[in-house]
Design an enzyme around this catalytic site. Structure first.
Site, mmCIF file in Angstrom:
data_model
loop_
_atom_site.group_PDB
_atom_site.id
_atom_site.type_symbol
_atom_site.label_atom_id
_atom_site.label_comp_id
_atom_site.label_asym_id
_atom_site.label_seq_id
_atom_site.Cartn_x
_atom_site.Cartn_y
_atom_site.Cartn_z
ATOM 1 N N ASP A 30 0.861 -1.184 0.000
ATOM 2 C CA ASP A 30 0.000 0.000 0.000
ATOM 3 C C ASP A 30 0.893 1.228 0.000
ATOM 4 O OD1 ASP A 30 -3.252 0.216 1.039
ATOM 5 O OD2 ASP A 30 -2.059 2.049 0.859
ATOM 6 N N LYS A 35 -0.576 3.094 7.424
ATOM 7 C CA LYS A 35 -1.354 1.851 7.406
ATOM 8 C C LYS A 35 -0.417 0.638 7.445
ATOM 9 C CE LYS A 35 -5.652 1.188 4.885
ATOM 10 N NZ LYS A 35 -6.171 1.136 3.518
ATOM 11 N N GLU A 149 -14.768 -9.739 -6.348
ATOM 12 C CA GLU A 149 -14.907 -10.110 -4.939
ATOM 13 C C GLU A 149 -16.362 -9.909 -4.501
ATOM 14 O OE1 GLU A 149 -12.619 -11.490 -2.832
ATOM 15 O OE2 GLU A 149 -14.557 -11.648 -1.859
ATOM 16 N N ASN A 206 -24.481 -7.556 -7.890
ATOM 17 C CA ASN A 206 -24.782 -6.515 -6.904
ATOM 18 C C ASN A 206 -26.047 -5.741 -7.270
ATOM 19 O OD1 ASN A 206 -22.828 -7.117 -5.115
ATOM 20 N ND2 ASN A 206 -21.643 -5.249 -5.358
ATOM 21 N N PHE A 247 -31.899 -11.540 1.054
ATOM 22 C CA PHE A 247 -32.070 -10.160 0.580
ATOM 23 C C PHE A 247 -33.517 -9.793 0.285
ATOM 24 C CE2 PHE A 247 -27.894 -8.188 0.394
ATOM 25 C CZ PHE A 247 -27.172 -9.253 0.894
ATOM 26 N N LEU A 248 -34.411 -10.354 1.104
ATOM 27 C CA LEU A 248 -35.831 -9.980 1.022
ATOM 28 C C LEU A 248 -36.270 -9.365 2.343
ATOM 29 C CD1 LEU A 248 -37.595 -12.905 -0.908
ATOM 30 C CD2 LEU A 248 -37.047 -10.607 -1.722
ATOM 31 N N LYS A 249 -35.343 -8.696 2.998
ATOM 32 C CA LYS A 249 -35.691 -8.062 4.260
ATOM 33 C C LYS A 249 -36.043 -6.599 3.992
ATOM 34 C CE LYS A 249 -34.588 -8.341 9.069
ATOM 35 N NZ LYS A 249 -35.878 -7.697 9.235
ATOM 36 N N CYS A 258 -20.926 -0.423 -1.597
ATOM 37 C CA CYS A 258 -21.026 -1.158 -2.869
ATOM 38 C C CYS A 258 -22.335 -0.966 -3.627
ATOM 39 C CB CYS A 258 -20.796 -2.641 -2.636
ATOM 40 S SG CYS A 258 -19.113 -3.005 -2.173
ATOM 41 N N LYS A 318 -25.279 -0.580 8.291
ATOM 42 C CA LYS A 318 -25.763 -1.885 8.753
ATOM 43 C C LYS A 318 -25.022 -2.218 10.044
ATOM 44 C CE LYS A 318 -22.676 -5.110 6.390
ATOM 45 N NZ LYS A 318 -22.590 -6.300 5.578
HETATM 46 C C1 UDX Z 1 -22.503 -5.919 -0.467
HETATM 47 C C2 UDX Z 1 -22.629 -7.284 -1.161
HETATM 48 O O1 UDX Z 1 -23.483 -8.136 -0.374
HETATM 49 C C3 UDX Z 1 -21.262 -7.928 -1.352
HETATM 50 O O2 UDX Z 1 -21.405 -9.138 -2.084
HETATM 51 C C4 UDX Z 1 -20.376 -6.959 -2.143
HETATM 52 O O3 UDX Z 1 -19.091 -7.485 -2.330
HETATM 53 C C5 UDX Z 1 -20.293 -5.610 -1.407
HETATM 54 O O4 UDX Z 1 -21.609 -5.100 -1.201
HETATM 55 P P1 UDX Z 1 -22.168 -4.990 2.005
HETATM 56 O O5 UDX Z 1 -22.347 -3.641 1.409
HETATM 57 O O6 UDX Z 1 -21.041 -5.220 2.933
HETATM 58 O O7 UDX Z 1 -22.014 -6.106 0.850
HETATM 59 O O8 UDX Z 1 -23.508 -5.317 2.822
HETATM 60 P P2 UDX Z 1 -24.806 -6.232 2.676
HETATM 61 O O9 UDX Z 1 -24.882 -7.087 3.870
HETATM 62 O O10 UDX Z 1 -24.908 -6.886 1.368
HETATM 63 O O11 UDX Z 1 -25.952 -5.122 2.817
HETATM 64 C C6 UDX Z 1 -26.053 -4.008 1.933
HETATM 65 C C7 UDX Z 1 -27.213 -3.118 2.306
HETATM 66 O O12 UDX Z 1 -28.452 -3.737 1.986
HETATM 67 C C8 UDX Z 1 -27.294 -2.765 3.799
HETATM 68 O O13 UDX Z 1 -27.628 -1.398 3.914
HETATM 69 C C9 UDX Z 1 -28.416 -3.633 4.328
HETATM 70 O O14 UDX Z 1 -29.073 -3.054 5.435
HETATM 71 C C10 UDX Z 1 -29.323 -3.709 3.109
HETATM 72 N N1 UDX Z 1 -30.159 -4.915 3.073
HETATM 73 C C11 UDX Z 1 -29.591 -6.135 2.889
HETATM 74 C C12 UDX Z 1 -31.546 -4.800 3.171
HETATM 75 O O15 UDX Z 1 -32.095 -3.698 3.315
HETATM 76 N N2 UDX Z 1 -32.315 -5.932 3.076
HETATM 77 C C13 UDX Z 1 -31.765 -7.168 2.902
HETATM 78 O O16 UDX Z 1 -32.542 -8.144 2.818
HETATM 79 C C14 UDX Z 1 -30.368 -7.269 2.804
#
Ligand code: UDX
Length: 435
Positions: A30, A35, A149, A206, A247-249, A258, A318
């Site tokens: 890096d 770091k 990734e 994504n 991911f249906l929450k 991301c 989160k």
């Molecule tokens: C995400 C992807 O999951 C991962 O594969 C990629 O490499 C980077 O981006 P991350 O951003 O760390 O990962 O978090 P993730 O747990 O996927 O949640 C993303 C967002 O979606 C959060 O704000 C979370 O609260 C929201 N979420 C997730 C929902 O609102 N409902 C869900 O059912 C799932």
């Protein structure tokens, strides 16, 4: 194998640590000296469960090193992995400045047939561009491998060690096989594709997950209006294997480093060829709407928020992270302050980062108790374990009015129903009002 990883952010560091854990000799590089110094002392610059333990373990085993020197890191490396950030540019596209800089910096140390892996999230066609850029500075051929990734913050190590699949995209069969061999000890299914397909798989995945969240959020808004329960609906949908339960929450929208960036970057890629990717535009629009949902609900309940004390529980995008990037709390804080509410927020780890983004338009408490005391309403913004486990009667007793807007549906309805006096407004489910 001897492997070099350039970039010690989330992806680079988790990758480097995990590759050393499965027996490779890894040098992480890096440009940030501070770091690297920190890492050389076994200290992780990011908060990630399990990372620091593996870091020390593999450093002590002599398999993991950190340096600012590219010549040291790359010398003798069989595979060179680039994992630098590709943030969002002003026009929504992925900003490839760091990646291009990394490629230029690497070029002098590469040799004929070097294998350069891009792990950073990059738009389709980028591997080809980087290959040309590097080869314009060398007079020999190198081999590019796209290896996106999929790790999540908060579960980066287990996501890497127990990945669902590994995508390896290359135009050179030997380079692809070499990278496949590097991952062999993980025993994870590998898919070999072209570089362009691999690049596309990352964005398509994504964006699809973001779309799934926006879809269930829109269904939640329908459920709420018609008296259905989105959690039952999601469960019923998710049991269909073609749909899947993940991911249906429903909630107040997706955030993080991301999803928001990648959806916009894919939209930008589509626009370059004149394609109107309506589905992605709607995904973004629904997410924007959802982020302010709790404020809209509060306005509907109170009429006017001027002077009301609102306690925001959770600020991070989160749980299990202090990351504030694109956190729904930012929009909520902004909207509440515009409407004259007196907002006080609590988060177990993200407060310092939140202050940098949200500033002094809201107040910050160092405990849940301080935040909720005398509050007219509580907004649940992040589903931290401490928030989920809160003592409800005690909390309601300390508030001025027992009103909860739960943006993550994380409180137990059973517990709510045992309260003497409460107004509970979840997302996509009927409110529970006990007067
Ligand atoms: C995400 C992807 O999951 C991962 O594969 C990629 O490499 C980077 O981006 P991350 O951003 O760390 O990962 O978090 P993730 O747990 O996927 O949640 C993303 C967002 O979606 C959060 O704000 C979370 O609260 C929201 N979420 C997730 C929902 O609102 N409902 C869900 O059912 C799932």
């Amino acid at each position: 194998m001897k492997i070099a990883v350039l970039g010690t952010g989330y992806v680079g560091l988790s990758t480097g640590v995990c590759l050393s854990e499965i027996g490779h000799h890894v040098t992480c590089m890096d440009i940030n000296e501070q770091k690297i110094q920190q890492l050389n002392q076994g200290i992780s610059p990011i908060y990630e469960p399990g990372l620091e333990e593996l870091l020390s373990l593999n450093m002590n085993a002599g398999r993991l090193n950190f340096t600012t020197s590219l010549s040291t890191g790359i010398a003798g490396a069989e595979i060179i992995i680039i994992a630098v950030g590709t943030p969002q540019a002003d026009n929504g596209a992925a900003d490839l400045t760091y990646l291009e800089q990394a490629a230029e910096d690497l070029a002098p140390y590469l040799v004929q047939g070097s294998i350069v892996v891009i792990k950073s999230t990059v738009p389709v066609g980028t591997n080809d561009r980087i290959k040309k850029l590097i080869e314009s500075q060398t007079n020999f051929e190198i081999h590019m491998v796209s290896n996106p990734e999929f790790l999540r913050q908060g579960s980066a190590i287990s996501d890497t060690l127990k990945a669902d699949r590994i995508i390896i995209g290359s135009e050179n069969k030997d380079a692809a096989e070499k990278v496949k061999a590097m991952y062999l000890p993980l025993n994870v299914p590998v898919i070999l594709t072209s570089t362009k397909s691999a690049e596309m798989i990352k964005y398509a995945s994504n964006a699809f997950l973001a779309m799934k969240i926006s879809y269930i959020n829109e269904i939640a808004n329908l459920c709420e209006a018609f008296g259905a329960d989105v959690e039952d609906v999601a469960k019923g949908m998710g049991m269909d294997k073609r749909i899947g339960e993940a991911f249906l929450k429903a909630g107040i929208g997706y955030g993080g480093s991301c999803f928001p960036k990648d959806v916009k970057a894919l939209l930008h890629t589509a626009s370059q060829i004149g394609l109107n990717f309506w589905l992605l535009k709607e995904t973004i629009a629904i997410n924007e709407f959802q982020r302010e949902l709790l404020v809209k609900k509060a306005v509907k309940r109170f009429g006017d928020l001027q002077g009301l004390k609102i306690a925001m529980l959770g600020l991070a995008f989160k749980p299990e992270t202090d990351d504030m990037r694109e956190a729904p709390s930012i929009k909520l804080a902004e909207a509440l302050s515009k409407l004259g509410a007196d907002t006080i927020a609590y988060d177990p780890v993200a407060t310092e980062n939140a202050k940098k983004v949200i500033g002094e338009t809201i107040k910050y408490a160092n405990s849940i108790d301080k935040a909720i005391s005398d509050a007219d309403a509580v907004f649940i913004v992040t589903e931290w374990e401490t928030v989920k486990q809160i003592n409800l009667p005690d909390m309601l007793h300390k508030m001025k009015q027992p009103i909860i807007f739960d943006g993550r549906n994380c409180l137990s309805e059973e517990n709510i129903k045992t309260c003497k006096k409460v107004e509970y407004y979840p997302v996509g489910k009927p409110a529970i009002i006990i007067v």
